[in-house]
Scaffold this motif. Structure first.
Motif, short mmCIF file in Angstrom:
data_model
loop_
_atom_site.label_atom_id
_atom_site.label_comp_id
_atom_site.label_asym_id
_atom_site.label_seq_id
_atom_site.Cartn_x
_atom_site.Cartn_y
_atom_site.Cartn_z
N ILE A 1 44.95 29.47 30.24
CA ILE A 1 45.20 28.60 31.40
C ILE A 1 44.75 29.24 32.71
N LYS A 2 43.92 30.29 32.58
CA LYS A 2 43.30 30.95 33.74
C LYS A 2 44.33 31.58 34.67
N ALA A 3 45.34 32.23 34.09
CA ALA A 3 46.35 32.94 34.88
C ALA A 3 46.03 34.44 34.93
N ASP A 4 44.74 34.77 34.91
CA ASP A 4 44.32 36.18 34.85
C ASP A 4 44.80 37.00 36.04
N SER A 5 44.87 36.35 37.21
CA SER A 5 45.21 37.09 38.43
C SER A 5 46.65 37.59 38.44
N CYS A 6 47.50 37.03 37.57
CA CYS A 6 48.91 37.44 37.54
C CYS A 6 49.37 37.69 36.11
N LEU A 7 48.44 38.11 35.26
CA LEU A 7 48.70 38.22 33.84
C LEU A 7 49.89 39.13 33.52
#
Length: 450
Positions: free
Chosen positions: A120-126
């Motif tokens: 779900i493209k939550a890479d910045s706060c993984l």
């Protein structure tokens, strides 16, 4: 054994007797969610965003517990309507077994949290999202048992004890949140731990309530017979899959909002959901009461009384929804500012404007769902939920190139709510209202109406 509420003789009186404590609980829960998110929003924006992204996955866990509770409640209510107390006692034993099975499955699924967040493209706060979700997955049985015992007590007509315990849970959570977040400096992990501890208190107390013999339905394995767990899942699986579909939709919408608005999109979506929960608090209480009352009426074969109650509750719910959404429209900026969501006045305006339609028509959908669940026909709800989710996703996707700043998501939700409110209403009339419609036709024919 005597039940706390007589659901069949006077269902409207029983509905109010049952729903008043639940109304207090629903309003309190909505206010609690405001304060809970307020504490979380006081952390750094990255942590707030990380929890916002992860919330749909936690909602999925909570939805499993709610589904098992609804399934067990539905059976208990129907068997109680048939005066089958031993069958009701056997049902709660199977509910406990179902919770144990699902708790193990959820704990094992914690290995896939990272993959879901990347998807779900939550890479910045993984890392932060994983830190929040992992304890919730591992201790999911706490939420499963809390939801089960709350629902089963409501199924036997006791709404006061569950209400008191859930309020206590929320108060405890509000106290623990700032302690774990700010005093102990545990950040997002502290939010999870506070949630787990507060729900564990409810689960343990309600288990003690059953084991101490204070409930109408007893936990006693001498009444255990294999087979009812299947009936629980007949109701629970469609209910859970329905909640799962909405979680998937939320994750997909978050993906679109991140692409169009960045972090503020997720915060706007999450905050508007919290605000809607406050506006729709009466609906939540009424829907909880409808599961039990409709189950008893259906078990007692009182279909005319069932459809009368549906119209009665629906009318009250829609009137309340219209009043509350109009009030919110004029104070919208203050509501969003509480969560540190500022700088998006145009988006807030359109969200509040759409809410004037979405919240009232959502009353039709939610109340119809609970009538369906309470009478054990949840597969209808699952089929409609699948089509509704597809409708929302397709509509938002097709509108995305033409409506930016998250408006495509808002329009997709608005269109789906209106269309499927009409479908759900028609379904209820088709399933339960055939006799009622025949009476109306005879009345009109007798009095010369066309």
């Amino acid at each position: 054994m005597k039940f706390n509420v007589d659901f069949v003789t006077n269902p409207k009186e029983a509905f109010w007797q049952f729903s008043r404590p639940l109304l207090l609980l629903s309003i309190f829960e909505a206010c609690y969610s405001f304060i809970d998110v307020f504490w979380v929003s006081q952390m750094d924006s990255k942590s707030f965003f990380a929890i916002g992204v992860a919330i749909p996955l936690f909602t999925l866990i909570y939805g499993i517990g709610k589904a098992l509770g609804v399934g067990t409640n539905s059976i208990i209510a129907r068997q109680s309507g048939q005066k089958d107390i031993l069958g009701a006692e056997n049902s709660i034993l199977h509910g406990i077994i179902a919770c144990i099975i699902m708790g193990i499955i959820i704990a094992l699924s914690s290995f896939f949290i990272k993959d879901l967040l990347i998807m779900i493209k939550a890479d910045s706060c993984l890392d932060l999202s994983m830190a929040y979700l992992t304890p919730l997955f591992l201790f999911s049985f706490v939420f499963l048992f809390a939801n089960l015992f709350v629902s089963t007590l409501q199924g036997e007509g006791n709404s006061r004890i569950p209400t008191a315990m859930l309020i206590l849970t929320n108060i405890l959570n509000l106290i623990l949140d700032p302690i774990f977040i700010f005093v102990l400096h545990m950040g997002v992990i502290g939010v999870s731990i506070a949630t787990i501890i507060s729900n564990a208190v409810t689960a343990l107390f309600l288990l003690y309530w059953y084991l101490s013999g204070r409930s109408v339905i007893e936990i006693n394995f001498k009444y255990f017979k294999i087979g009812i767990v299947y009936e629980i899942f007949i109701v629970a699986v469609p209910s859970f899959l329905t909640d799962s579909l909405w979680c998937i939709t939320s994750l997909y919408f978050n993906k679109i909002l991140i692409e169009q608005l960045g972090q503020i999109g997720v915060l706007l979506y999450g905050t508007s959901s919290r605000i809607e929960s406050l506006i729709a608090a009466p609906q939540k209480a009424f829907s909880r009461a409808l599961i039990s009352v409709s189950g008893h009426l259906f078990g007692a074969k009182k279909l005319d009384e069932l459809i009368d109650l549906y119209f009665y509750v629906l009318k009250i719910s829609i009137i309340i929804a219209i009043i509350t959404t109009i009030i919110f429209f004029f104070i919208r900026d203050y509501g969003f500012a509480l969560f540190s969501v500022t700088g998006a006045p145009e988006s807030v305006f359109y969200i509040a404007l759409a809410g004037l339609v979405i919240v009232p028509v959502d009353e039709v959908i939610i109340l119809s769902k609970k009538i369906i669940d309470g009478t054990g026909k949840s597969y209808y709800d699952l089929i409609l939920a699948i089509f509704m989710v597809l409708f929302e996703i397709i509509a938002a996707t097709l509108l995305a190139p033409y409506f930016k700043h998250g408006v495509c998501v808002l329009l997709g939700i608005l269109l789906a709510e209106v269309v499927f409110a009409l479908i759900y209403f028609s379904l209820i009339l088709h399933i339960f209202g055939s006799k009622k419609l025949e009476k109306l036709k005879r009345f009109h024919h007798y009095h010369g109406f066309k």
